[in-house]
Scaffold this active site. Structure first.
Site, PDB file in Angstrom:
ATOM      1  N   LYS A  91       0.842  -1.181   0.000  1.00  0.00           N
ATOM      2  CA  LYS A  91       0.000   0.000   0.000  1.00  0.00           C
ATOM      3  C   LYS A  91       0.885   1.240   0.000  1.00  0.00           C
ATOM      4  O   LYS A  91       1.909   1.281   0.699  1.00  0.00           O
ATOM      5  CB  LYS A  91      -0.883  -0.045   1.246  1.00  0.00           C
ATOM      6  CG  LYS A  91      -1.910   1.038   1.429  1.00  0.00           C
ATOM      7  CD  LYS A  91      -2.719   0.745   2.701  1.00  0.00           C
ATOM      8  CE  LYS A  91      -3.852   1.702   2.938  1.00  0.00           C
ATOM      9  NZ  LYS A  91      -4.644   1.318   4.141  1.00  0.00           N
ATOM     10  N   SER A 168      -9.208   1.049   3.062  1.00  0.00           N
ATOM     11  CA  SER A 168      -8.428   1.883   2.174  1.00  0.00           C
ATOM     12  C   SER A 168      -7.313   1.117   1.466  1.00  0.00           C
ATOM     13  O   SER A 168      -6.643   1.656   0.588  1.00  0.00           O
ATOM     14  CB  SER A 168      -7.816   3.041   2.982  1.00  0.00           C
ATOM     15  OG  SER A 168      -6.962   2.547   4.008  1.00  0.00           O
ATOM     16  N   SER A 192      -9.629  -1.482   7.212  1.00  0.00           N
ATOM     17  CA  SER A 192      -9.057  -1.345   5.882  1.00  0.00           C
ATOM     18  C   SER A 192      -8.311  -2.558   5.359  1.00  0.00           C
ATOM     19  O   SER A 192      -7.877  -2.569   4.206  1.00  0.00           O
ATOM     20  CB  SER A 192      -8.135  -0.113   5.828  1.00  0.00           C
ATOM     21  OG  SER A 192      -8.893   1.060   5.974  1.00  0.00           O
TER      22      SER A 192
END
Length: 469
Positions: A91, A168, A192
């Site tokens: 990420k 996310s 997330s």
């Protein structure tokens, strides 16, 4: 927005092989709430560049699922190690030495220098033999659970095209789900890791807070945020844990008391609860060998006298504690640079900026009470079963106002482990109309290794899910 709630009772006929569900009252556990949302229009969105539109529509041939911020970034792992031969993506809030960290926002990307060192979580995977294959898209500053980014587009959910991938950690989940990499490294603050895992049909774990190093990450709210990871294979999920989890903080090793959170399942759509129930019932004797016999509990009800008798109350505590911390961490940058946030993100930052210290003090006391209560409920051997999300992934571009009721139920579920800093895995054990739904298992603090072992054993005895279309 006030929503009308209609309670639906759905008795479930038990299969003959599931007669030992002595304490699993299916008619009460697997029922839920239907929420009737009022129609609203989408908030206006800034225009995207042609390149961003191409990414969003999956027309970039090198990245057809729009998973990556930088797919060319490659760092080879050690020649030997327990993860030798495996690949991973990270990420875009983890630092990689010499490279920019974008944190899901182009203004952040422009206003921060290249990283001076690589995040320890990334380095641990490299040292174990895994090779880094790209940085992945994410929601702006990690402040969403949708996976829709107004600047970079929405990664395509390989398990449910046309539906959001969850955020996310959207790109990391999609990179694993489409088969590009074996492991996706992300973070979980309010769900997330768990939510994208459920929406994309993946295994995923939010570890016990503090057991995986969060150094050199652009965390949304540090007292909640923890690195976590995705995998398609339970043995890979467990192997990654063997190198990421701090052995010094390891806790209980045997989880033999299976608790079913009746009030958590009441937050899920009835059809979702039924799909999870049917999957567990298919090979129930083998499931019991792994988990023990189930016992139903109402988790939040004992705290009713303290104003915390429903998980929606817990969600309110989470939003205040997280929001205050978000503004404390990032408010000065937001004020200085005034970035153009997408819908939902900008409203959350405005909410966070308005939280007072008095509100924080009250919510922090409630957070401590919730944590002590959860530790008491789980003890040293408890395993709490919850639906990871209320149902399958919503459609892409669902109007934000229509997502309000959904988001309330979703965060009410994810805040159970989040407020208490507990480990939770998502198991992709069921489908509803061809769409993934996940079972969440929450363990005591430090029981991550036991959860990963149970995940591997349980996935081996549950019926395999149909292949993705």
């Amino acid at each position: 927005m006030q929503m009308h709630i209609q309670r639906l009772e759905r008795p479930i006929i038990r299969a003959a092989s599931a007669q030992c569900f002595a304490r699993w009252n299916a008619a009460s556990v697997f029922q839920g709430h239907r929420r009737v949302a009022s129609p609203n229009h989408l908030l206006s969105r800034p225009k995207r560049s042609m390149q961003q539109q191409a990414r969003a529509s999956g027309t970039d041939p090198s990245d057809p699922f729009n998973a990556y911020m930088d797919k060319e970034l490659t760092v080879h792992g050690a020649p030997e190690g327990p993860l030798k031969g495996l690949t991973f993506a990270v990420k875009d809030l983890f630092d990689v030495a010499g490279h920019l960290t974008g944190f899901g926002n182009p203004v952040w990307l422009e206003t921060h220098p290249p990283a001076a060192r690589t995040a320890p979580a990334v380095q641990a995977l490299l040292d174990a033999g895994a090779t880094l294959r790209g940085k992945t898209h994410m929601d702006e500053l990690a402040y969403s659970l949708n996976g829709e980014n107004v600047h970079y587009g929405t990664p395509i959910n390989p398990a449910a095209p046309g539906r959001i991938p969850g955020g996310s950690s959207s790109g990391s989940a999609v990179a694993v789900a489409c088969g590009d990499v074996d492991i996706g490294l992300g973070t979980d603050t309010g769900g997330s890791i768990r939510v994208p895992a459920a929406f994309c049909g993946l295994l995923g774990i939010r570890p016990t807070w503090g057991r995986v190093s969060a150094e050199c990450t652009a965390a949304l709210a540090p007292s909640f945020t923890t690195p976590g990871w995705f995998a398609r294979d339970a043995s890979v999920l467990r192997a990654a844990g063997s190198v990421l989890l701090d052995p010094a903080s390891r806790g209980p090793t045997r989880l033999v008391r299976w608790l079913v959170a009746r009030d958590a399942f009441a937050l899920a759509d009835p059809s979702t609860g039924r799909a999870i129930y049917d999957s567990l019932s298919a090979n129930f004797p083998q499931v019991v060998e792994v988990l023990g016999n189930p016992t139903e509990v109402d988790v939040a009800a004992p705290l009713a006298a303290e104003g915390l008798g429903k998980f929606v109350d817990w969600m309110g505590v989470f939003r205040v504690c997280q929001g205050f911390e978000v503004w404390r961490e990032h408010g000065s940058w937001v004020t200085s640079h005034n970035p153009e946030f997408g819908p939902g993100i900008r409203e959350r930052f405005a909410m966070a900026a308005a939280i007072t210290t008095d509100q924080l003090e009250a919510a922090s006391a409630q957070r401590s009470r919730i944590r002590s209560h959860m530790v008491e409920v789980l003890g040293q051997d408890g395993l709490l079963a919850v639906p990871t999300a209320p149902g399958p992934a919503p459609l892409v571009d669902t109007p934000p106002a229509d997502l309000d009721a959904w988001r309330t139920r979703l965060i009410s579920l994810t805040s159970i482990a989040g407020l208490a800093g507990l480990p939770q895995v998502n198991l992709p054990i069921a489908q509803l109309d061809g769409l993934p739904v996940g079972l969440g298992l929450i363990g005591p603090p430090g029981s991550d290794e036991a959860l990963l072992e149970i995940t591997e054993r349980l996935m081996a005895v549950l019926p395999p899910q149909p292949p993705r279309k």
